[in-house]
Design an enzyme around this catalytic site. Structure first.
Site, PDB file in Angstrom:
ATOM      1  N   ILE A  90     -39.582  18.867  30.319  1.00 40.40           N
ATOM      2  CA  ILE A  90     -39.120  20.056  29.618  1.00 40.40           C
ATOM      3  C   ILE A  90     -37.874  19.655  28.838  1.00 40.40           C
ATOM      4  CG2 ILE A  90     -40.138  21.745  31.169  1.00 40.40           C
ATOM      5  CD1 ILE A  90     -37.553  22.016  32.620  1.00 40.40           C
ATOM      6  N   ASP A  91     -37.578  20.386  27.782  1.00 43.34           N
ATOM      7  CA  ASP A  91     -36.508  19.990  26.875  1.00 43.34           C
ATOM      8  C   ASP A  91     -35.133  20.044  27.539  1.00 43.34           C
ATOM      9  OD1 ASP A  91     -38.420  19.723  24.864  1.00 43.34           O
ATOM     10  OD2 ASP A  91     -38.210  21.818  24.265  1.00 43.34           O
ATOM     11  N   LYS A  92     -34.196  19.340  26.962  1.00 40.06           N
ATOM     12  CA  LYS A  92     -32.841  19.228  27.505  1.00 40.06           C
ATOM     13  C   LYS A  92     -32.235  20.586  27.837  1.00 40.06           C
ATOM     14  CE  LYS A  92     -28.150  17.956  26.070  1.00 40.06           C
ATOM     15  NZ  LYS A  92     -27.307  17.485  24.952  1.00 40.06           N
TER      16      LYS A  92
ATOM     17  N   ARG B 176     -41.390  26.716  21.534  1.00 35.80           N
ATOM     18  CA  ARG B 176     -40.365  26.896  20.507  1.00 35.80           C
ATOM     19  C   ARG B 176     -40.988  26.889  19.115  1.00 35.80           C
ATOM     20  NH1 ARG B 176     -36.288  22.223  22.133  1.00 35.80           N
ATOM     21  NH2 ARG B 176     -34.986  23.152  20.498  1.00 35.80           N
TER      22      ARG B 176
END
Length: 304
Positions: A137-139, A238
């Protein structure tokens, strides 16, 4: 040393050379490219130029990319929110601001560094920079992900990602009032050719991407939604929410400048369900919303 070449199109005419070259490499920073230009590793029509050189259509760009010297990936004593752990898998509730695996510019302080310190062993299928990492998962996205402690577990979990039996559900706050109570976004995602650090809905060099969403709560100018991934493309939720003109609040890459007071996108992986790779048991884990997202929702409820 790898040599890469491009011809400038009319769409790119007028761009600065440092900006153009930076867009061509997924992990290239502008400061890195400017250093290459200073060292004469970037040529335009076989001549050196300055970083502010403006491109003309049909210019021939040649970049000699130096071989990267990557540091060793070392264990680090970083606190982890461990939701579940056994001899085969470990489920983590990731905090905001933590990069999942090492990459240029992030060789320490990552989830992998923390897992290497905590676990005696991790699967080696993804190589030395991504041991144990099955999905990411993204930062600045919070929430659940599972890592594998050995290759057999990794293979089984990866298969579940491919056959869509692993379930991943998210909560998000998005801009605008979403009209429909539920919907499915079925739109392929590929890399943005103008900005290699972004993804976009496109038909060129794209992969299937499907996101299902339900409206949980509507506010004056925002909507609280639930999303379930059918596929797992980079930045999928996103990108898909931007595609339907409901960008995620706080998203620094795809979002709006005027947004809610949150440091990163208001996106949380709250539910993860998979079949245990050794026992065959279906396991489901849930992580409550982080305090900052709860606070945002409370604030929005007061002004609707």
């Amino acid at each position: 040393m790898e040599v890469m070449q491009w011809n400038v199109t009319t769409d790119e005419e007028g761009s600065r050379i440092d900006q153009f070259v930076t867009r061509q490499g997924e992990d290239w920073s502008r400061s890195m490219v400017q250093q290459w230009i200073k060292e004469g590793q970037v040529l335009v029509n076989n001549k050196t130029v300055k970083s502010n050189y403006k491109l003309n259509a049909e210019d021939e760009i040649e970049v000699s990319v130096p071989e990267a010297v990557e540091p060793d990936i070392l264990p680090e004593n970083i606190p982890l929110q461990i939701v579940y752990e056994d001899a085969d898998v470990i489920v983590i509730n990731k905090d905001r601001g933590i990069v999942v695996h090492p990459a240029p510019g992030h060789y320490s302080g990552t989830l992998v560094n923390a897992l290497m310190y905590h676990c005696d062993d991790l699967s080696g299928i993804n190589g030395e920079k991504r041991p144990g990492i099955v999905h990411r998962i993204d930062k600045d996205t919070t929430g659940l992900l599972v890592a594998a402690k050995h290759d057999k577990a990794h293979e089984q979990l990866s298969r579940q990602l491919q056959d869509k039996s692993m379930k991943r559900e998210y909560a998000a706050i998005v801009h605008g009032v979403v009209e429909h109570d539920k919907g499915t976004i079925d739109a392929p995602i590929g890399r943005d050719e103008r900005d290699r650090q972004k993804m976009k809905v496109t038909q060129r060099n794209a992969k299937e991407a499907v996101t299902h969403f339900d409206v949980l709560e509507r506010f004056a100018h925002y909507t609280y939604i639930h999303c379930e991934l059918e596929t797992g493309r980079t930045h999928q939720i996103r990108v898909h929410m931007k595609y339907i003109n409901h960008v995620i609040a706080g998203d620094p890459k795809y979002g709006k400048k005027n947004t809610l007071p949150i440091d990163g996108q208001a996106l949380h992986a709250h539910t993860l369900s998979f079949i245990h790779p050794m026992t065959g048991e279906r396991m489901t884990f849930k992580a409550p919303l982080p305090e900052e997202m709860e606070s945002l929702l409370e604030s929005l409820r007061k002004i609707t």
